[in-house]
Design an enzyme around this catalytic site. Structure first.
Site, mmCIF file in Angstrom:
data_model
loop_
_atom_site.group_PDB
_atom_site.id
_atom_site.type_symbol
_atom_site.label_atom_id
_atom_site.label_comp_id
_atom_site.label_asym_id
_atom_site.label_seq_id
_atom_site.Cartn_x
_atom_site.Cartn_y
_atom_site.Cartn_z
ATOM 1 N N HIS A 267 -7.619 0.946 -6.158
ATOM 2 C CA HIS A 267 -7.744 0.054 -4.989
ATOM 3 C C HIS A 267 -8.434 -1.251 -5.460
ATOM 4 O O HIS A 267 -9.579 -1.512 -5.107
ATOM 5 C CB HIS A 267 -8.567 0.750 -3.911
ATOM 6 N N ARG B 93 -13.207 -8.895 1.843
ATOM 7 C CA ARG B 93 -11.806 -8.567 1.564
ATOM 8 C C ARG B 93 -10.939 -9.792 1.854
ATOM 9 O O ARG B 93 -10.039 -10.134 1.094
ATOM 10 C CB ARG B 93 -11.331 -7.396 2.447
ATOM 11 N N ASP C 162 -17.676 6.957 -0.619
ATOM 12 C CA ASP C 162 -16.354 6.822 0.003
ATOM 13 C C ASP C 162 -16.045 8.155 0.685
ATOM 14 O O ASP C 162 -16.729 9.167 0.449
ATOM 15 C CB ASP C 162 -15.298 6.474 -1.071
ATOM 16 N N GLN D 91 -10.174 -4.045 -3.090
ATOM 17 C CA GLN D 91 -11.460 -3.623 -2.530
ATOM 18 C C GLN D 91 -12.606 -3.935 -3.492
ATOM 19 O O GLN D 91 -13.652 -4.461 -3.093
ATOM 20 C CB GLN D 91 -11.420 -2.105 -2.261
ATOM 21 N N CYS E 218 -16.330 1.325 1.201
ATOM 22 C CA CYS E 218 -15.150 0.494 1.470
ATOM 23 C C CYS E 218 -14.702 0.592 2.924
ATOM 24 O O CYS E 218 -13.989 -0.278 3.415
ATOM 25 C CB CYS E 218 -14.015 0.868 0.527
ATOM 26 N N ARG F 10 0.886 -1.180 0.000
ATOM 27 C CA ARG F 10 0.000 0.000 0.000
ATOM 28 C C ARG F 10 0.910 1.212 0.000
ATOM 29 O O ARG F 10 1.737 1.381 0.897
ATOM 30 C CB ARG F 10 -0.901 0.005 1.234
HETATM 31 N N1 CP Z 1 -11.110 -0.322 2.799
HETATM 32 C C1 CP Z 1 -9.838 -0.369 3.189
HETATM 33 O O1 CP Z 1 -8.926 -0.579 2.399
HETATM 34 O O2 CP Z 1 -9.647 -0.181 4.532
HETATM 35 P P1 CP Z 1 -8.263 0.056 5.280
HETATM 36 O O3 CP Z 1 -7.750 1.405 4.877
HETATM 37 O O4 CP Z 1 -8.614 -0.012 6.725
HETATM 38 O O5 CP Z 1 -7.304 -1.019 4.872
HETATM 39 N N1 NVA Z 2 -10.272 6.674 -0.889
HETATM 40 C C1 NVA Z 2 -9.793 6.225 0.397
HETATM 41 C C2 NVA Z 2 -9.951 4.739 0.518
HETATM 42 C C3 NVA Z 2 -9.527 4.174 1.844
HETATM 43 C C4 NVA Z 2 -9.631 2.672 1.910
HETATM 44 C C5 NVA Z 2 -8.348 6.630 0.593
HETATM 45 O O1 NVA Z 2 -7.550 6.466 -0.328
HETATM 46 O O2 NVA Z 2 -8.027 7.131 1.657
#
Ligand code: CP
Ligand code: NVA
Length: 308
Positions: free
Chosen positions: A134, A294, A225, A137, A266, A107
């Site tokens: 992502h 997930r 989101d 997800q 998400c 990530r």
């Molecule tokens: N939805 C998601 O990716 O959550 P986290 O940021 O907690 O991993």
């Molecule tokens: N759009 C959000 C998703 C988090 C899982 C971010 O990137 O922070």
């Protein structure tokens, strides 16, 4: 070697196999205590590196648990603790990690970090979120939709809010799973043309709509989101909130979608901002099924990557 970098980079047949495998693994565990190892242990003897340059609850825990259920082991690494955060190149990091581990999940912020990691690693790399996409997800989201309502093909998905990284992966999924998507949000926060164009070229109906009420008419799935993503500067918060307030998913908006429309997010969510608690905790919400899926979807993604 199969990386899992984005939904549009994996062919539709492989994506379908991943979802079938995820469902099979999910049902095989039904009724068993959570800590039970899967009867089949495809990751026995495998070490997985989980690298986080941004915070995470779901991705971190679901990957870690998923690897263990399949008999493997994990190493959770934070970007800032690694030499990666202190000048070592991504390419060198990828080459070194490949000598120790069998799979890398990362990530990160800039997509180029993910792509460079994949280019130089000798082991598969999985995208655990970048500023742009992502994919894990949305695999879980498609799985969740289909568990509740059957095939997503031909359905109308409405994205309310910021045309961000999660929205981008929904557009990639529209192309691969053949559903339609309407983006409801302000022009300043439209999804990138590249993502919209890709889905349109794949034959999907992709609409950009400024009026949230019009957008959700006929919706089978409404998605929200956060209004401020991890890569967005906090200095933009007030402006974003002002731009996005008309796109809040509340009960009134949901009542304009199809009666059996599902609601997804998400998570993490900001209650009473992008979505009301009434919707999040209401009968059409499947947010915690998404979070659970997930785990199952990523287990199947890891098996795909490792050819196991
Ligand atoms: N939805 C998601 O990716 O959550 P986290 O940021 O907690 O991993
Ligand atoms: N759009 C959000 C998703 C988090 C899982 C971010 O990137 O922070």
């Amino acid at each position: 070697m199969n990386h899992f970098l984005d939904i549009h980079k994996t062919d539709p047949a492989a994506l379908r196999t991943i979802l079938d495998d995820a469902l099979a693994m999910k049902s095989a565990r039904k009724g068993l205590p959570r800590a039970t190892l899967d009867a089949e242990k495809p990751l026995d003897g495998h070490m997985v590196a989980l690298i986080f340059e941004k915070p995470s609850t779901r991705t971190r825990v679901s990957f870690d648990v998923g690897v263990r259920q399949m008999g493997g082991e994990t190493m959770v690494l934070s970007g800032s603790d690694m030499q990666l955060g202190h000048g070592e190149t991504i390419a060198d990091t990828a080459r070194v990690l490949s000598r120790y581990v069998d799979l890398i999940m990362i990530r990160t912020f800039d997509e180029s970090v993910l792509l460079e990691m994949a280019e130089y690693a000798d082991v598969p790399v999985i995208n655990g979120l970048t500023d742009r996409t992502h994919p894990c997800q949305i695999m879980a989201d498609v799985m969740t939709y289909e568990e509740h309502r059957g095939p997503i093909k031909g359905k109308k998905v409405v994205w309310c809010g910021d045309g961000n990284n999660v929205c981008a992966s929904f557009l990639h999924a529209a192309a691969q799973f053949q559903f339609d998507l309407t983006f409801a949000g302000p022009a300043q926060l439209d999804p990138e043309d590249e993502f919209v164009g890709l889905a349109r070229r794949a034959g999907c109906t992709i609409q950009i709509e400024r009026d949230a009420d019009k957008a959700v008419a006929g919706a089978d799935l409404v998605v929200a989101d956060t209004w401020v993503s991890m890569h967005d500067s906090q200095s933009t918060k007030e402006r974003r909130h002002n731009q996005l307030r008309p796109y809040q998913v509340n009960q009134e908006l949901m009542s304009k979608a199809n009666d059996n429309a599902l609601f997804m997010h998400c998570l993490p969510a900001h209650r009473e901002e992008e979505v009301t608690s009434e919707v999040m905790d209401g009968p059409n919400s499947v947010i915690f099924d998404e979070a659970e899926n997930r785990l199952h979807a990523q287990k199947a993604i890891m098996r795909y990557c490792l050819g196991r």
